[in-house]
Design an enzyme around this catalytic site. Structure first.
Site, PDB file in Angstrom:
ATOM      1  N   GLU A 255       2.986  -1.463   4.536  1.00 27.63           N
ATOM      2  CA  GLU A 255       2.725  -2.432   5.590  1.00 27.63           C
ATOM      3  C   GLU A 255       1.569  -3.372   5.290  1.00 27.63           C
ATOM      4  OE1 GLU A 255      -0.122   0.872   6.893  1.00 27.63           O
ATOM      5  OE2 GLU A 255       1.625   0.569   5.630  1.00 27.63           O
TER       6      GLU A 255
ATOM      7  N   ASN B 206       0.831  -1.205   0.000  1.00 26.12           N
ATOM      8  CA  ASN B 206       0.000   0.000   0.000  1.00 26.12           C
ATOM      9  C   ASN B 206       0.860   1.249   0.000  1.00 26.12           C
ATOM     10  OD1 ASN B 206       0.881  -0.598   2.670  1.00 26.12           O
ATOM     11  ND2 ASN B 206      -0.585   0.909   3.440  1.00 26.12           N
TER      12      ASN B 206
ATOM     13  N   CYS C 191       2.126   2.875   2.428  1.00 21.84           N
ATOM     14  CA  CYS C 191       3.194   2.901   3.426  1.00 21.84           C
ATOM     15  C   CYS C 191       3.861   1.550   3.628  1.00 21.84           C
ATOM     16  CB  CYS C 191       2.655   3.432   4.753  1.00 21.84           C
ATOM     17  SG  CYS C 191       1.934   5.083   4.636  1.00 21.84           S
TER      18      CYS C 191
END
Length: 992
Positions: free
Chosen positions: A600, A596, A598
């Site tokens: 994670e 995604n 970021c």
């Protein structure tokens, strides 16, 4: 640039270089209380520099001239004392101070010597006065109203109201508000000093708004000397908020002290809900709750727990408002979120109180979209959306449209662009050639900027591309500041989706073939051994001339370019396709094609399914004590968090049907953590230590076991998620069990130990029997914003600096390590000189002689910790996580060899993804004082290269391990720091 400074003549026999740094074994110091201590020249240096600070201002303490002069004079004092007393003799403190005076006078620094004499006299007077007074009553500390220093009188002033009318300054209320704000904090907090600084900024005719801000800014300017002034500033901002809220709801000017607000909170809360519904901001269903019961559950005292950064962030961007006028107090904010999450619960009030307790105590915090929108008329509560963009024009523009709709209400986006055919590929419909993915990425980039989420923050998106795509080299250049701007995406994040086979080719110094996906469509959905077999088949086809668009490059050369671009532009990030898929619990239901925004989240996507994830983070700092992890409390917090996240799925507003279908079918959530560094401080564990690596694993194992158990509890109550049959969960494969699958696929080339400490056997059996409620349960997000709200270190990050100025969308904030200040106070080392040292060395203790080695190791900053420690800690956590973690890597002086070894270590130790590469910036903490400013801080000042963070103390050196053969250095040291790699990117908060 070399700078020369004229030095004073040294006394005969005195050293002319740097003053001795450590204790002298030849001299003992006779203390005033009769005790004997080791003689420490660093204390002499600190005293001299304090005198310079008193006379010449804060800037003097950090100047090269003063530092060099103090070193010489300290050497003279030491030499004189050693000549006079020799080995084995004790010297009185007063005699040492006499020698300091003489050295200052002989050097011609008469003003400094006079200041030092006055300093001695004042402290002698204070010691005498203290000896004659009884101990203060701690219970009454801060209860009295502050007075002006020296009995000075507050001038008669008039205040201009919003209507233009004037009234006398209410001196008593000003003193009351400041007195309340300073109560029950560190004894160093001086309410009278805040009052005096406030009065200094007042003028006749000052507006009511300026008067309200004056105490806030006065306290804010003192934060660098005592961290608790941040809490004072927050409490003074609360008074501004109380006035704003109560005036709006009453329809006429209203004020309340903190004590008065505590009594008014229950009645205010009911008025708040009614106003919010009438203003079409709150969900009308909130009126169906028992507002009296909920109002009675409010904890008004928790309004006092914020730091200034935390409350200002909420004030600016989270609290609900009517046309810019806020009507939401902090406890109403938390209770509104809790009610919004409890709408579908059977006993809504009881669950709302449970959720409120967890949030308002800072034991856990949900992500920003949930905080923004829970309980409102548009409850888009999810953090992350992952999409796959298919290979036709309709799908491409539908994907860009979906980005806009998903970003509108604060969603962060990850787009898989691998299926889109590359440059030069044949287009049957037009009998032409494709222009590749770059022009479409430019449109996606501009769409993210256009959809700015109601002015709260920019849209945020990350594009992923597999390393075998024919356009990968153009993809690497997207963030460059040179070249054709029509082929640059300056605002879009990018990430490489790297198969294991590519890194194996790099290590073997083999070739790598690039393809257009329209000719090799099945590679997109393959991983592990199946990918290797099919990829080699296509290489043979290309060699035989049966594939139209392909190109062969040296794998090492492409890897070099990936690392070079990563350093120069901060992108594309490095993420690992095979680890994400081989360990995915949902292998039976699809393929993970990207992470995604970021890095994670690792969920399946397809043309028909948009993956959605809902995030929250446990505040680990609230669950540790000096004796270790409080597992009982942690388990209770995790149980509440998982229930809250599962509720999000049913309450959520979905802006596209593919997201709703996917989320309701699989029900993934992402529970992470924050405050890891604070937990290490509490435990006394340096980040760069085996004990910290061990704690990273044991704490994550405890969270993992508790989270899976909580999801199993929900499965018993509500049923397992629809696609549970066939999943790894259904086979009794827990997250850490899947590590073996990666090791097998890599032929054993995996360095990721697994050691069970929890009772996994019974949990395996239970999960197979009852199922779990959520297909995916854990993911560690960056938490940059919610950790600011809570007042702890973000996510799993090492401490950036011990003193620095943090910039975000709410402004600039002085940040001081409260834990460090407490430790330095315990050892008598916290003073103006230490503040000056921290500024001079950009928040690092490494070069401050008088700080003991154990504190230097414990409070080592991010760039002093070898990044291999971060990788090792991340590897231990990754064992227990069914998704991934946002892992930033800090490298003080990046070069090709360093980055090659670091990212191959990340791959070999089983990480699924990495996030930003942080290199040391060219700007640092302002070297001059922040005192006396209006609080609008001068965030950074350009520092000379020599002022970079000093060498890493030996205590934080990494373990020596055999590294694979490195790629030759290709990254230029000293290249400009890209803006995208700032420590806290305020534009990138969708997962936080």
């Amino acid at each position: 640039m070399t700078q020369t400074t004229e030095r004073p003549a040294a006394a005969p026999g005195a050293p002319t270089g740097t003053a001795p740094a450590g204790p002298s074994a030849r001299i003992a110091v006779l203390k005033r209380d009769g005790g004997v201590a080791a003689f420490e020249p660093a204390k002499i240096s600190a005293a001299m520099r304090a005198a310079f600070l008193a006379v010449e201002g804060q800037g003097a303490g950090g100047s090269s001239r003063v530092r060099e002069l103090v070193d010489v004079l300290t050497g003279q004092v030491v030499a004189a004392l050693e000549r006079r007393y020799g080995a084995g003799r004790s010297v009185d403190v007063e005699e040492i101070q006499d020698q300091v005076e003489l050295a200052l006078m002989r050097s011609g620094e008469h003003r400094i010597a006079r200041s030092y004499v006055l300093y001695r006299e004042e402290h002698a007077r204070l010691r005498a006065a203290a000896a004659s007074l009884p101990e203060p009553d701690d219970a009454s500390r801060g209860a009295e109203l502050p007075q002006m220093p020296g009995g000075a009188r507050i001038p008669d002033l008039r205040v201009t109201g919003p209507d233009g009318g004037q009234a006398p300054l209410d001196v008593d209320r000003l003193r009351l508000v400041i007195g309340e704000a300073c109560a029950d904090l560190d004894p160093a907090v001086d309410a009278s000093a805040v009052l005096a600084e406030t009065v200094r900024s007042l003028y006749d005719g000052i507006t009511a708004a300026e008067l309200a801000q004056a105490p806030v800014l006065a306290a804010r300017s003192m934060v660098e000397t005592e961290p608790d002034y941040s809490r004072v500033s927050a409490r003074l901002l609360l008074d501004v908020l109380r006035t704003e809220v109560l005036t709006l709801l009453a329809g006429e000017p209203q004020q309340a002290s903190q004590a008065q607000m505590a009594e008014r909170y229950p009645a205010y809360f009911a008025d708040y809900v009614r106003h919010g519904v009438a203003d079409e901001r709150l969900d009308p269903r909130l009126l169906d709750f028992d507002l009296e019961r909920l109002g009675a559950a409010i904890r008004p005292e928790r309004d006092l727990d914020f730091t200034y950064l935390g409350l200002q962030t909420l004030y600016d961007r989270y609290f609900l408002h009517t046309r810019g006028v806020r009507f939401e107090m902090p406890q109403a904010f938390f209770l509104r979120v809790a009610m919004g999450l409890a709408l579908e619960e059977d006993d809504r009030e009881a669950r709302a109180v449970q959720f409120y307790e967890a949030l308002s105590s800072f034991d856990l915090m949900t992500s920003t979209p949930t905080l923004f929108n829970a309980g409102t008329v548009r409850p888009q509560l999810s953090s992350c959306f992952l999409t796959t963009v298919d290979d036709d024009l309709d799908a491409i523009y539908s994907g860009i449209r979906d980005n806009a709709l998903l970003a509108k209400f604060s969603g962060g986006l990850g787009n898989d662009w691998t299926p889109v055919r590359g440059t030069g590929a044949y287009i049957k419909g037009t009998n032409g050639e494709s222009s590749g993915i770059v022009p479409f990425l430019k449109v996606a980039n501009d769409t993210a900027i256009a959809v700015n989420q109601g002015g709260k923050r920019k849209g945020a998106v990350c594009a992923y591309l597999e390393t075998w795509h024919i356009d990968v080299e153009q993809f690497l250049d997207l963030r460059k500041n040179t070249g054709d701007d029509r082929r640059r995406t300056h605002d879009m994040n990018t990430a490489n989706w790297v198969p294991d086979l590519f890194l194996q080719r790099v290590e073997a110094d083999g070739d790598w073939t690039l393809f257009s996906p329209d000719e090799v469509p099945d590679l997109h959905d393959l991983y592990g051994a199946a990918f290797k077999d099919r990829y080699e088949h296509y290489e043979a086809e290309a060699a035989a001339g049966r594939i139209a668009v392909s190109r062969t490059v040296r794998a090492k050369d492409l890897w070099r370019r990936m690392l070079t671009m990563l350093f120069e532009t901060g992108h594309p990030w490095i993420t690992f396709k095979d680890a994400c898929n081989l360990r995915s619990p949902q292998q039976h239901a699809g393929v993970v094609h990207s992470s995604n925004l970021c890095t994670e989240i690792t969920l399946n996507t397809s043309r028909d399914e948009v993956a959605v994830c809902n995030l929250a983070s446990v505040n680990l700092a609230q669950h540790v004590g000096p004796d270790g992890l409080d597992e009982e409390k942690l388990r209770a917090t995790v149980r509440t968090a998982v229930r809250m996240l599962d509720d999000v799925i049913d309450i959520n507003l979905y802006t596209i049907p593919q997201a709703e279908n996917s989320n309701r079918k699989h029900r993934p959530v992402g529970l992470g953590l924050m405050g890891f560094q604070d937990a290490l401080f509490t435990l006394g564990l340096p980040y760069a230590s085996e004990a910290a690596v061990e704690f990273a694993g044991t704490s994550m194992e405890a969270i993992s076991h508790a989270a899976i158990s909580a999801s199993a509890d929900l499965a018993e109550e509500r049923g397992a998620y629809a696609s549970f049959p066939g999943s790894l969960w259904s086979q009794g494969v827990m997250p850490h069990d899947s590590v073996a699958r990666v090791a097998e696929a890599r032929g054993g080339d995996l360095d990721q130990p697994v050691v069970e400490r929890q009772d996994w056997a019974s949990l395996r059996e239970r999960v197979q029997r009852t199922g779990v409620r959520n297909s995916n349960i854990m993911a560690i997000a960056p938490t940059a914003t919610i950790s600011n709200i809570v007042g702890v270190s973000q996510s799993i990050e090492p401490q950036y600096r011990n003193l620095y100025v943090k910039a975000n969308m709410s402004g600039d904030f002085t940040v001081v390590s409260t834990s460090l200040v407490r430790a330095l106070k315990e050892r008598g080392l916290w003073d103006d000189v230490m503040v000056s040292d921290l500024k001079y060395y950009d928040g690092s203790l490494g070069a401050v002689d008088r700080v003991p080695a154990d504190l230097k190791a414990l409070y080592a900053t991010a760039f002093e910790v070898d990044p291999h420690w971060l990788v090792r800690a991340g590897s231990r956590r990754q064992v227990w996580i069914d998704q991934a973690q946002s892992l930033n890597l800090y490298v003080l002086e990046p070069n090709g060899r360093t980055l090659d070894e670091l990212y191959r270590a990340a791959w070999r130790q089983g990480l699924k993804t990495t996030y930003y590469l942080r290199s040391s910036s060219r700007t640092h903490v302002e070297k001059s004082t922040l005192k006396g400013t209006d609080g609008r801080l001068n965030a950074v000042a350009v520092a000379p290269a020599a002022a970079a963070v000093p060498a890493v103390p030996a205590a934080v050196a990494p373990p020596v391990t055999a590294a694979p053969t490195a790629v030759a250095a290709v990254v230029p040291t000293g290249a400009p720091q890209p803006a995208a790699c700032s420590i806290d990117d305020p534009e990138c908060e969708a997962c936080q």
